[in-house]
Design a protein around this motif. Structure first.
Motif, PDB file in Angstrom:
ATOM      1  N   SER A  37      34.930  52.370  13.597  1.00  0.00           N
ATOM      2  CA  SER A  37      34.699  51.090  14.270  1.00  0.00           C
ATOM      3  C   SER A  37      34.458  51.334  15.746  1.00  0.00           C
ATOM      4  N   PHE A  38      33.554  50.563  16.316  1.00  0.00           N
ATOM      5  CA  PHE A  38      33.161  50.779  17.706  1.00  0.00           C
ATOM      6  C   PHE A  38      33.484  49.534  18.528  1.00  0.00           C
ATOM      7  N   VAL A  39      34.242  49.748  19.585  1.00  0.00           N
ATOM      8  CA  VAL A  39      34.779  48.624  20.361  1.00  0.00           C
ATOM      9  C   VAL A  39      34.543  48.826  21.855  1.00  0.00           C
ATOM     10  N   VAL A  40      33.584  49.704  22.174  1.00  0.00           N
ATOM     11  CA  VAL A  40      33.376  50.091  23.573  1.00  0.00           C
ATOM     12  C   VAL A  40      33.071  48.883  24.466  1.00  0.00           C
ATOM     13  N   THR A  41      33.588  48.920  25.677  1.00  0.00           N
ATOM     14  CA  THR A  41      33.149  47.993  26.724  1.00  0.00           C
ATOM     15  C   THR A  41      32.779  48.831  27.947  1.00  0.00           C
ATOM     16  N   TYR A  76      29.092  43.752  11.753  1.00  0.00           N
ATOM     17  CA  TYR A  76      29.299  43.239  13.115  1.00  0.00           C
ATOM     18  C   TYR A  76      30.388  42.174  13.108  1.00  0.00           C
ATOM     19  N   ILE A  77      31.291  42.270  14.053  1.00  0.00           N
ATOM     20  CA  ILE A  77      32.197  41.158  14.327  1.00  0.00           C
ATOM     21  C   ILE A  77      31.836  40.668  15.724  1.00  0.00           C
ATOM     22  N   ILE A  78      31.419  39.423  15.778  1.00  0.00           N
ATOM     23  CA  ILE A  78      30.851  38.886  17.012  1.00  0.00           C
ATOM     24  C   ILE A  78      31.710  37.721  17.489  1.00  0.00           C
ATOM     25  N   GLU A  79      32.145  37.799  18.720  1.00  0.00           N
ATOM     26  CA  GLU A  79      32.913  36.685  19.279  1.00  0.00           C
ATOM     27  C   GLU A  79      31.965  35.591  19.759  1.00  0.00           C
ATOM     28  N   THR A  80      32.406  34.349  19.636  1.00  0.00           N
ATOM     29  CA  THR A  80      31.600  33.253  20.166  1.00  0.00           C
ATOM     30  C   THR A  80      31.366  33.521  21.655  1.00  0.00           C
ATOM     31  N   GLY A  81      30.187  33.108  22.096  1.00  0.00           N
ATOM     32  CA  GLY A  81      29.852  33.343  23.503  1.00  0.00           C
ATOM     33  C   GLY A  81      29.050  34.611  23.696  1.00  0.00           C
ATOM     34  N   ALA A  82      28.884  35.404  22.638  1.00  0.00           N
ATOM     35  CA  ALA A  82      28.068  36.618  22.782  1.00  0.00           C
ATOM     36  C   ALA A  82      26.618  36.207  23.018  1.00  0.00           C
ATOM     37  N   ASP A  83      25.984  36.913  23.911  1.00  0.00           N
ATOM     38  CA  ASP A  83      24.621  36.610  24.314  1.00  0.00           C
ATOM     39  C   ASP A  83      23.635  37.085  23.233  1.00  0.00           C
ATOM     40  N   THR A  84      22.795  36.166  22.735  1.00  0.00           N
ATOM     41  CA  THR A  84      21.852  36.517  21.660  1.00  0.00           C
ATOM     42  C   THR A  84      20.879  37.610  22.097  1.00  0.00           C
ATOM     43  N   GLU A  85      20.481  37.571  23.348  1.00  0.00           N
ATOM     44  CA  GLU A  85      19.555  38.600  23.839  1.00  0.00           C
ATOM     45  C   GLU A  85      20.186  39.996  23.760  1.00  0.00           C
ATOM     46  N   ILE A  86      21.454  40.054  24.142  1.00  0.00           N
ATOM     47  CA  ILE A  86      22.142  41.360  24.087  1.00  0.00           C
ATOM     48  C   ILE A  86      22.289  41.807  22.633  1.00  0.00           C
ATOM     49  N   LEU A  87      22.589  40.850  21.736  1.00  0.00           N
ATOM     50  CA  LEU A  87      22.690  41.196  20.317  1.00  0.00           C
ATOM     51  C   LEU A  87      21.378  41.768  19.797  1.00  0.00           C
ATOM     52  N   GLU A  88      20.284  41.153  20.207  1.00  0.00           N
ATOM     53  CA  GLU A  88      18.976  41.657  19.783  1.00  0.00           C
ATOM     54  C   GLU A  88      18.743  43.073  20.298  1.00  0.00           C
ATOM     55  N   GLU A  89      19.109  43.297  21.538  1.00  0.00           N
ATOM     56  CA  GLU A  89      18.935  44.637  22.112  1.00  0.00           C
ATOM     57  C   GLU A  89      19.791  45.660  21.375  1.00  0.00           C
ATOM     58  N   ILE A  90      21.015  45.269  21.042  1.00  0.00           N
ATOM     59  CA  ILE A  90      21.924  46.187  20.339  1.00  0.00           C
ATOM     60  C   ILE A  90      21.375  46.506  18.950  1.00  0.00           C
ATOM     61  N   ILE A 121      31.464  46.735  16.148  1.00  0.00           N
ATOM     62  CA  ILE A 121      30.634  47.186  15.017  1.00  0.00           C
ATOM     63  C   ILE A 121      31.384  48.230  14.212  1.00  0.00           C
ATOM     64  N   ASN A 122      31.394  48.040  12.889  1.00  0.00           N
ATOM     65  CA  ASN A 122      31.891  49.084  12.006  1.00  0.00           C
ATOM     66  C   ASN A 122      30.698  49.678  11.262  1.00  0.00           C
ATOM     67  N   THR A 123      30.645  51.007  11.210  1.00  0.00           N
ATOM     68  CA  THR A 123      29.604  51.663  10.407  1.00  0.00           C
ATOM     69  C   THR A 123      30.263  52.627   9.435  1.00  0.00           C
ATOM     70  N   THR A 124      29.752  52.629   8.205  1.00  0.00           N
ATOM     71  CA  THR A 124      30.153  53.633   7.223  1.00  0.00           C
ATOM     72  C   THR A 124      28.924  54.474   6.952  1.00  0.00           C
ATOM     73  N   GLY A 125      29.108  55.768   6.859  1.00  0.00           N
ATOM     74  CA  GLY A 125      27.973  56.659   6.634  1.00  0.00           C
ATOM     75  C   GLY A 125      28.153  57.456   5.359  1.00  0.00           C
ATOM     76  N   VAL A 126      27.027  57.724   4.699  1.00  0.00           N
ATOM     77  CA  VAL A 126      27.025  58.556   3.503  1.00  0.00           C
ATOM     78  C   VAL A 126      25.990  59.658   3.692  1.00  0.00           C
ATOM     79  N   GLY A 127      26.391  60.880   3.372  1.00  0.00           N
ATOM     80  CA  GLY A 127      25.461  62.001   3.451  1.00  0.00           C
ATOM     81  C   GLY A 127      25.616  62.893   2.239  1.00  0.00           C
ATOM     82  N   PHE A 128      24.625  63.750   2.011  1.00  0.00           N
ATOM     83  CA  PHE A 128      24.674  64.674   0.871  1.00  0.00           C
ATOM     84  C   PHE A 128      25.008  66.072   1.368  1.00  0.00           C
TER      85      PHE A 128
END
Ligand code: MG
Length: 311
Positions: A37-41, A76-90, A121-128
């Motif tokens: 999970s990624f929580v960077v600020t 994605y866990i998004i708090e209210t007030g998050a900027d849509t433009e920033i979400l698009e960039e992310i 953001i949480n990401t799960t990855g699968v590889g061979f």
């Protein structure tokens, strides 16, 4: 709307576009799975953003076991007030990094919760994992060489600079490391153990290698690659380079016979130009650093939480 307009559009591929309840994909005999999970600020920082980070962190963890990363999920866990433009960039940055890393985003979720504009953001990855590949910490052997793939501390220093509003040139090194790992595996380098150097820094990883293998490490301070700017930054703030996190560097323990070839391969791969052999595996326990002044210092793990929210 949020899912369709932003996240699916950015990551469009045949599996995701089916929009079923779960993704069904081809597999192999051995798969590697990891989640983070990624929580960077802040969400955007010099050299990257939380979207790029969420792909790199997960893909790099797969690579460290010698896996070929194939698929990731993104929640994605998004708090209210998050900027849509920033979400698009992310979302765009996440999609671009996934393409660079050669993985498809095959499942995703978004939840909106009350808050003040935060995004997680949480990401799960699968590889061979191909036959014959066996990379793990307990495989370190006395005499093996330790390679780091480039300058230490960049991501940590970049995030801290943003938070403290310090103007400098330092950029996060956030990057997927598939190129250098694939090149080493393809050329038959005998890699015994490998970790990406993230939170807790190289000092923590080497202590983990040491306790898993029953061996020790001796490293040479003068050989540790670090930029002059990060070195100065760390000195002013009293930070130890050995405990600073990166997001685009790895530590590899390779057989002595293959070490020079491995170094060359990493150096000629993307993101590996400053790689160096910085030490070796010894039969004593623990991690010892020969200092630039000729002394010997024991390097411990990073205790406690360290700097929160750098990843
Ligand atoms: Mg890792």
């Amino acid at each position: 709307m949020l899912i369709d307009e932003i996240f699916r559009k950015a990551n469009s591929n045949p599996v995701l576009d089916m929009m079923e309840d779960s993704a069904v994909v081809d597999g192999s005999a051995r798969i590697a799975v990891t989640t983070d999970s990624f929580v960077v600020t802040p969400l955007k920082f010099r050299g990257g953003d939380i979207g790029r980070l969420a792909v790199c962190g997960t893909v790099n963890d797969l690579l460290m076991r010698g896996a070929v990363p194939k698929y990731i999920t993104s929640a994605y866990i998004i708090e209210t007030g998050a900027d849509t433009e920033i979400l698009e960039e992310i979302a765009a940055s996440m999609a671009e990094t996934a393409r660079e890393a050669g993985v498809s985003v095959i499942a995703g979720d978004t939840k909106v919760i009350e808050g003040s504009g935060g995004v997680y953001i949480n990401t799960t990855g699968v590889g061979f994992v191909n036959d014959g590949v066996n990379i793990k910490s307990s495989n370190c052997r006395v005499g093996d060489k330790l390679i780091v793939s480039g300058n230490l501390g960049d991501h940590h220093a970049a995030i801290l600079s943003e938070r403290m509003e310090i103007e400098n040139e330092i950029k996060s090194d956030c990057a997927p490391l598939g190129g250098m790992v694939e090149n080493m595996l393809r050329k038959g380098i005998e890699i015994h153990a490998m970790r990406d150097i993230t939170r807790g820094g190289l000092g923590t990883i080497l202590n983990e290698f040491a306790s898993a293998s029953g061996c020790g490490f001796e490293i040479d301070e003068e050989k540790i690659p670090v930029s002059q700017t990060v070195k100065a930054f760390a000195k002013i703030l009293g930070l130890n380079i050995m405990h600073m996190g990166n997001e685009g560097k790895l530590a590899a323990v390779v057989s002595a016979a293959d070490s020079e070839r491995a170094l060359e391969i990493i150096r000629s791969s993307r993101y590996g130009e400053n790689a160096a052999v910085i030490g070796e595996v010894t039969d004593g326990g623990g991690v010892v650093m020969k200092t630039a002044l000729g002394g010997r210092r024991i390097i411990s793990e990073l205790y406690g939480e360290g700097l929160p929210r750098i990843c």
